[in-house]
Design a protein around this motif. Structure first.
Motif, PDB file in Angstrom:
ATOM      1  N   HIS A 120      23.951  25.224  15.654  1.00  0.00           N
ATOM      2  CA  HIS A 120      22.625  24.963  15.803  1.00  0.00           C
ATOM      3  C   HIS A 120      22.088  23.513  15.514  1.00  0.00           C
ATOM      4  N   ASP A 158      20.518  31.353   9.760  1.00  0.00           N
ATOM      5  CA  ASP A 158      21.427  30.394   8.466  1.00  0.00           C
ATOM      6  C   ASP A 158      20.562  29.810   7.533  1.00  0.00           C
ATOM      7  N   VAL A 159      21.162  29.651   6.423  1.00  0.00           N
ATOM      8  CA  VAL A 159      20.458  28.924   5.296  1.00  0.00           C
ATOM      9  C   VAL A 159      19.724  27.871   5.594  1.00  0.00           C
ATOM     10  N   HIS A 160      20.363  26.982   6.662  1.00  0.00           N
ATOM     11  CA  HIS A 160      19.936  25.566   7.001  1.00  0.00           C
ATOM     12  C   HIS A 160      19.287  25.621   8.194  1.00  0.00           C
ATOM     13  N   GLY A 276      27.070  29.478   9.915  1.00  0.00           N
ATOM     14  CA  GLY A 276      27.693  29.122   8.777  1.00  0.00           C
ATOM     15  C   GLY A 276      28.010  30.127   7.961  1.00  0.00           C
ATOM     16  N   TYR A 278      29.952  29.934   3.661  1.00  0.00           N
ATOM     17  CA  TYR A 278      30.789  28.982   2.966  1.00  0.00           C
ATOM     18  C   TYR A 278      30.727  29.661   1.489  1.00  0.00           C
TER      19      TYR A 278
HETATM   20 ZN   LIG Z   1      24.208  26.695   7.483  1.00  0.00          ZN
END
Ligand SMILES: [Zn+2]
Length: 306
Positions: A120, A158-160, A276, A278
Protein backbone atom coordinates in the motif's frame (compact mmCIF):
# COMPACT_ATOMS: atom_id res chain seq x y z
CA UNK A 1 -12.32 -27.72 1.61
CA UNK A 2 -12.62 -24.01 2.24
CA UNK A 3 -15.70 -22.24 0.83
CA UNK A 4 -13.38 -19.87 -1.11
CA UNK A 5 -9.97 -19.86 -2.77
CA UNK A 6 -6.54 -18.94 -1.43
CA UNK A 7 -4.07 -17.50 -3.92
CA UNK A 8 -0.39 -18.28 -3.53
CA UNK A 9 2.81 -18.55 -5.56
CA UNK A 10 6.34 -19.59 -4.52
CA UNK A 11 7.57 -16.43 -6.24
CA UNK A 12 5.92 -14.20 -3.61
CA UNK A 13 9.16 -14.47 -1.62
CA UNK A 14 10.98 -11.15 -2.09
CA UNK A 15 14.28 -12.94 -1.32
CA UNK A 16 15.48 -10.26 1.07
CA UNK A 17 17.65 -12.47 3.30
CA UNK A 18 18.33 -10.83 6.65
CA UNK A 19 15.88 -7.92 6.64
CA UNK A 20 13.24 -6.58 9.05
CA UNK A 21 10.68 -7.56 6.39
CA UNK A 22 10.45 -11.38 6.75
CA UNK A 23 9.76 -11.99 3.07
CA UNK A 24 9.84 -15.76 3.53
CA UNK A 25 6.61 -15.29 5.53
CA UNK A 26 4.37 -16.08 2.55
CA UNK A 27 5.82 -19.58 2.22
CA UNK A 28 5.62 -20.09 6.00
CA UNK A 29 1.94 -19.03 6.02
CA UNK A 30 1.21 -21.36 3.09
CA UNK A 31 2.91 -24.26 4.89
CA UNK A 32 1.16 -23.53 8.19
CA UNK A 33 -2.27 -23.37 6.56
CA UNK A 34 -1.63 -26.89 5.22
CA UNK A 35 0.07 -28.24 8.37
CA UNK A 36 -2.73 -27.01 10.65
CA UNK A 37 -5.36 -28.57 8.37
CA UNK A 38 -7.02 -25.19 7.72
CA UNK A 39 -6.60 -25.59 3.97
CA UNK A 40 -5.79 -28.42 1.59
CA UNK A 41 -3.84 -28.15 -1.65
CA UNK A 42 -7.05 -27.95 -3.70
CA UNK A 43 -7.98 -24.72 -1.90
CA UNK A 44 -5.04 -22.91 -3.50
CA UNK A 45 -4.95 -21.17 -6.85
CA UNK A 46 -1.61 -20.29 -8.45
CA UNK A 47 -1.79 -16.83 -9.99
CA UNK A 48 -0.30 -15.62 -13.25
CA UNK A 49 1.92 -12.58 -13.23
CA UNK A 50 -0.04 -9.37 -13.79
CA UNK A 51 0.37 -8.16 -17.37
CA UNK A 52 2.16 -4.90 -18.06
CA UNK A 53 -1.20 -3.53 -19.26
CA UNK A 54 -2.61 -4.29 -15.80
CA UNK A 55 0.32 -2.59 -14.05
CA UNK A 56 0.16 0.44 -16.35
CA UNK A 57 -3.43 1.23 -15.36
CA UNK A 58 -1.94 2.39 -12.04
CA UNK A 59 1.78 3.04 -12.55
CA UNK A 60 3.65 5.37 -14.88
CA UNK A 61 5.51 3.98 -17.88
CA UNK A 62 8.64 5.65 -16.49
CA UNK A 63 8.48 3.75 -13.16
CA UNK A 64 7.58 0.44 -14.83
CA UNK A 65 10.52 0.89 -17.24
CA UNK A 66 12.93 1.61 -14.41
CA UNK A 67 11.82 -1.48 -12.50
CA UNK A 68 12.10 -3.72 -15.56
CA UNK A 69 15.52 -2.47 -16.60
CA UNK A 70 17.01 -1.97 -13.14
CA UNK A 71 17.67 1.73 -13.72
CA UNK A 72 16.38 3.17 -10.45
CA UNK A 73 18.27 6.17 -9.17
CA UNK A 74 20.08 5.93 -5.84
CA UNK A 75 17.35 7.96 -4.11
CA UNK A 76 14.64 5.75 -5.65
CA UNK A 77 16.45 2.68 -4.33
CA UNK A 78 16.77 4.22 -0.88
CA UNK A 79 13.08 5.11 -0.74
CA UNK A 80 12.13 1.55 -1.64
CA UNK A 81 14.12 0.26 1.37
CA UNK A 82 14.50 -3.23 -0.09
CA UNK A 83 17.46 -4.29 -2.26
CA UNK A 84 16.64 -4.18 -5.98
CA UNK A 85 16.82 -7.44 -7.92
CA UNK A 86 15.11 -9.02 -10.92
CA UNK A 87 13.51 -11.50 -8.51
CA UNK A 88 12.13 -8.64 -6.43
CA UNK A 89 10.47 -7.14 -9.51
CA UNK A 90 9.07 -10.51 -10.50
CA UNK A 91 7.67 -10.97 -6.97
CA UNK A 92 5.77 -7.65 -7.22
CA UNK A 93 4.31 -8.58 -10.63
CA UNK A 94 3.22 -11.99 -9.29
CA UNK A 95 1.74 -10.42 -6.13
CA UNK A 96 -0.32 -8.06 -8.30
CA UNK A 97 -1.48 -11.03 -10.38
CA UNK A 98 -2.37 -12.71 -7.09
CA UNK A 99 -4.58 -9.87 -5.90
CA UNK A 100 -6.29 -9.82 -9.31
CA UNK A 101 -6.94 -13.58 -9.04
CA UNK A 102 -8.15 -13.21 -5.44
CA UNK A 103 -10.59 -10.49 -6.51
CA UNK A 104 -11.88 -12.55 -9.41
CA UNK A 105 -12.56 -15.53 -7.14
CA UNK A 106 -14.09 -13.24 -4.48
CA UNK A 107 -16.70 -12.12 -7.01
CA UNK A 108 -17.76 -15.78 -7.37
CA UNK A 109 -17.38 -17.10 -3.80
CA UNK A 110 -17.78 -14.03 -1.56
CA UNK A 111 -14.17 -14.24 -0.39
CA UNK A 112 -10.81 -14.41 -2.11
CA UNK A 113 -7.60 -14.37 -0.07
CA UNK A 114 -4.23 -13.50 -1.49
CA UNK A 115 -1.53 -15.08 0.70
CA UNK A 116 0.56 -12.00 -0.09
CA UNK A 117 0.13 -8.48 -1.47
CA UNK A 118 -1.06 -5.36 0.33
CA UNK A 119 1.80 -3.19 -0.95
CA UNK A 120 0.00 0.00 0.00
CA UNK A 121 2.98 2.40 0.02
CA UNK A 122 3.60 2.17 -3.75
CA UNK A 123 2.79 5.36 -5.71
CA UNK A 124 2.10 5.60 -9.46
CA UNK A 125 5.60 6.91 -10.17
CA UNK A 126 7.77 5.60 -7.35
CA UNK A 127 8.00 2.89 -4.71
CA UNK A 128 8.63 3.25 -1.01
CA UNK A 129 8.47 1.43 2.31
CA UNK A 130 9.09 -2.07 0.82
CA UNK A 131 6.40 -1.52 -1.86
CA UNK A 132 7.15 -1.13 -5.59
CA UNK A 133 3.82 -2.06 -7.22
CA UNK A 134 0.40 -1.36 -5.68
CA UNK A 135 -1.23 -4.76 -6.14
CA UNK A 136 -4.57 -3.69 -4.61
CA UNK A 137 -4.92 -0.70 -6.94
CA UNK A 138 -3.88 -2.83 -9.93
CA UNK A 139 -6.56 -5.36 -9.02
CA UNK A 140 -9.27 -2.71 -8.55
CA UNK A 141 -8.43 -1.14 -11.92
CA UNK A 142 -8.46 -4.52 -13.65
CA UNK A 143 -11.87 -5.45 -12.23
CA UNK A 144 -13.26 -2.05 -13.17
CA UNK A 145 -11.78 -2.44 -16.66
CA UNK A 146 -13.43 -5.86 -17.02
CA UNK A 147 -16.77 -4.45 -15.84
CA UNK A 148 -16.80 -6.84 -12.85
CA UNK A 149 -17.12 -3.93 -10.40
CA UNK A 150 -17.73 -0.21 -10.52
CA UNK A 151 -17.09 0.89 -6.94
CA UNK A 152 -14.49 -0.49 -4.51
CA UNK A 153 -13.81 0.18 -0.86
CA UNK A 154 -10.33 -0.29 0.60
CA UNK A 155 -10.08 -0.98 4.34
CA UNK A 156 -6.44 -0.71 5.37
CA UNK A 157 -5.61 -1.87 8.89
CA UNK A 158 -1.82 -1.87 8.60
CA UNK A 159 -0.22 0.18 11.41
CA UNK A 160 1.24 2.50 8.72
CA UNK A 161 -1.06 4.83 6.78
CA UNK A 162 -1.95 3.72 3.24
CA UNK A 163 -0.28 6.68 1.54
CA UNK A 164 0.02 5.07 -1.91
CA UNK A 165 -3.64 4.06 -1.89
CA UNK A 166 -4.70 7.56 -0.83
CA UNK A 167 -2.58 9.18 -3.56
CA UNK A 168 -3.69 6.82 -6.35
CA UNK A 169 -7.41 7.24 -5.63
CA UNK A 170 -7.36 10.86 -4.41
CA UNK A 171 -9.53 12.22 -7.23
CA UNK A 172 -11.47 9.05 -7.93
CA UNK A 173 -15.00 8.88 -6.59
CA UNK A 174 -15.32 5.22 -7.56
CA UNK A 175 -12.94 4.13 -4.79
CA UNK A 176 -13.50 4.77 -1.09
CA UNK A 177 -10.31 4.51 0.97
CA UNK A 178 -10.24 3.99 4.73
CA UNK A 179 -6.99 3.74 6.67
CA UNK A 180 -6.67 3.11 10.41
CA UNK A 181 -3.10 3.59 11.58
CA UNK A 182 -0.75 4.98 14.20
CA UNK A 183 -0.45 8.72 13.55
CA UNK A 184 3.06 9.02 14.97
CA UNK A 185 4.69 6.60 12.53
CA UNK A 186 5.83 6.20 8.91
CA UNK A 187 4.92 7.67 6.43
CA UNK A 188 5.78 11.23 7.45
CA UNK A 189 3.62 12.62 4.64
CA UNK A 190 0.13 11.15 4.76
CA UNK A 191 -1.99 12.21 1.76
CA UNK A 192 -5.65 12.14 2.82
CA UNK A 193 -7.67 8.94 2.41
CA UNK A 194 -11.46 9.23 2.20
CA UNK A 195 -11.34 8.46 5.93
CA UNK A 196 -8.18 8.47 8.03
CA UNK A 197 -8.47 7.14 11.56
CA UNK A 198 -5.31 8.46 13.23
CA UNK A 199 -4.54 6.62 16.46
CA UNK A 200 -2.38 7.71 19.38
CA UNK A 201 0.57 5.55 20.42
CA UNK A 202 -0.29 2.52 22.52
CA UNK A 203 -3.96 2.10 21.54
CA UNK A 204 -5.24 -1.38 22.45
CA UNK A 205 -7.97 -3.76 21.23
CA UNK A 206 -11.03 -2.09 22.67
CA UNK A 207 -10.37 1.47 21.51
CA UNK A 208 -9.13 0.23 18.14
CA UNK A 209 -12.27 -1.77 17.39
CA UNK A 210 -14.55 0.97 18.72
CA UNK A 211 -12.87 3.39 16.28
CA UNK A 212 -12.71 1.10 13.25
CA UNK A 213 -16.06 -0.66 13.13
CA UNK A 214 -18.48 2.32 13.08
CA UNK A 215 -16.40 3.84 10.26
CA UNK A 216 -16.48 0.60 8.27
CA UNK A 217 -20.25 0.33 8.76
CA UNK A 218 -20.85 3.92 7.70
CA UNK A 219 -18.60 3.50 4.66
CA UNK A 220 -20.36 0.34 3.54
CA UNK A 221 -23.81 1.85 3.99
CA UNK A 222 -23.17 5.22 2.38
CA UNK A 223 -20.86 4.11 -0.41
CA UNK A 224 -22.37 0.69 -1.24
CA UNK A 225 -19.20 -0.78 -2.79
CA UNK A 226 -19.25 -3.71 -5.21
CA UNK A 227 -16.21 -5.20 -3.44
CA UNK A 228 -14.19 -4.59 -0.29
CA UNK A 229 -10.40 -4.88 -0.49
CA UNK A 230 -8.87 -5.60 2.91
CA UNK A 231 -5.25 -4.74 3.69
CA UNK A 232 -4.70 -6.80 6.83
CA UNK A 233 -1.45 -5.63 8.37
CA UNK A 234 -0.08 -7.75 11.21
CA UNK A 235 1.89 -4.78 12.53
CA UNK A 236 -0.65 -3.17 14.94
CA UNK A 237 0.40 -6.12 17.17
CA UNK A 238 1.84 -5.09 20.52
CA UNK A 239 5.06 -7.07 19.90
CA UNK A 240 5.76 -5.43 16.54
CA UNK A 241 9.17 -3.85 15.96
CA UNK A 242 7.94 -1.15 13.57
CA UNK A 243 4.57 -0.45 15.17
CA UNK A 244 3.56 1.45 18.30
CA UNK A 245 0.03 0.16 18.88
CA UNK A 246 -0.83 -2.52 21.44
CA UNK A 247 -3.30 -4.95 19.88
CA UNK A 248 -3.29 -8.56 21.04
CA UNK A 249 -3.42 -11.53 18.72
CA UNK A 250 -7.07 -12.08 19.71
CA UNK A 251 -7.84 -8.40 19.07
CA UNK A 252 -6.33 -8.63 15.59
CA UNK A 253 -8.43 -11.69 14.74
CA UNK A 254 -11.54 -9.92 16.03
CA UNK A 255 -10.62 -6.91 13.87
CA UNK A 256 -10.45 -9.10 10.75
CA UNK A 257 -13.62 -11.04 11.54
CA UNK A 258 -15.63 -7.94 12.40
CA UNK A 259 -14.77 -6.19 9.13
CA UNK A 260 -15.48 -9.36 7.15
CA UNK A 261 -18.88 -9.86 8.80
CA UNK A 262 -19.90 -6.23 8.19
CA UNK A 263 -19.16 -6.69 4.48
CA UNK A 264 -20.58 -10.18 4.07
CA UNK A 265 -23.85 -9.43 5.92
CA UNK A 266 -24.39 -6.82 3.16
CA UNK A 267 -23.37 -9.36 0.52
CA UNK A 268 -20.24 -7.41 -0.43
CA UNK A 269 -17.42 -9.68 -1.74
CA UNK A 270 -14.18 -9.43 0.29
CA UNK A 271 -10.65 -9.61 -1.11
CA UNK A 272 -7.93 -10.00 1.51
CA UNK A 273 -4.22 -9.12 1.33
CA UNK A 274 -1.59 -9.18 4.09
CA UNK A 275 0.73 -6.11 4.12
CA UNK A 276 3.25 -5.63 6.97
CA UNK A 277 4.19 -7.59 10.06
CA UNK A 278 7.46 -7.28 11.96
CA UNK A 279 6.86 -9.10 15.23
CA UNK A 280 9.93 -9.95 17.29
CA UNK A 281 9.02 -13.60 16.78
CA UNK A 282 8.33 -14.34 13.10
CA UNK A 283 5.95 -17.13 14.22
CA UNK A 284 3.66 -14.44 15.69
CA UNK A 285 3.47 -12.62 12.36
CA UNK A 286 2.71 -15.93 10.63
CA UNK A 287 -0.03 -16.76 13.16
CA UNK A 288 -1.68 -13.32 12.81
CA UNK A 289 -1.85 -13.76 9.02
CA UNK A 290 -3.12 -17.36 9.35
CA UNK A 291 -5.80 -16.03 11.71
CA UNK A 292 -6.99 -13.69 8.94
CA UNK A 293 -7.77 -16.75 6.83
CA UNK A 294 -9.52 -18.38 9.82
CA UNK A 295 -11.58 -15.22 10.36
CA UNK A 296 -12.54 -15.32 6.67
CA UNK A 297 -13.55 -18.96 7.01
CA UNK A 298 -15.77 -18.16 10.02
CA UNK A 299 -17.40 -15.22 8.26
CA UNK A 300 -17.90 -17.27 5.08
CA UNK A 301 -19.64 -19.98 7.09
CA UNK A 302 -21.88 -17.42 8.77
CA UNK A 303 -22.70 -15.55 5.53
CA UNK A 304 -22.37 -18.03 2.63
CA UNK A 305 -22.67 -17.24 -1.08
CA UNK A 306 -21.39 -14.40 -3.20
ZN1 LIG B 1 3.00 -1.54 7.94
Amino acid sequence: MLPFKLVYHDKYDLNLGEHVFPSQKYRLIYEKLLADGIASREDFVRPNMASDDDILRVHTADWVGKLKTGTLSLSEKMKLEVPYSKKLVEAFWVAAGGTIAAAQTAMRHGFGCNIGGGFHHAYPGHGEGFCAIHDVAVSIRRLQHDGAIQKAMVVDTDVHQGNGTAAIFAKDESVFTLSIHQENNYPAHKPPSTIDLDLEDGVGDEEYLATLLPAVRRGLEKFQPDALFYVGGADPYREDQLGGLALTMEGLKERDGSVFREARRRNVPVVTTFAGGYARRVQDTIQIHVNTVLAAKDAATQFPGA
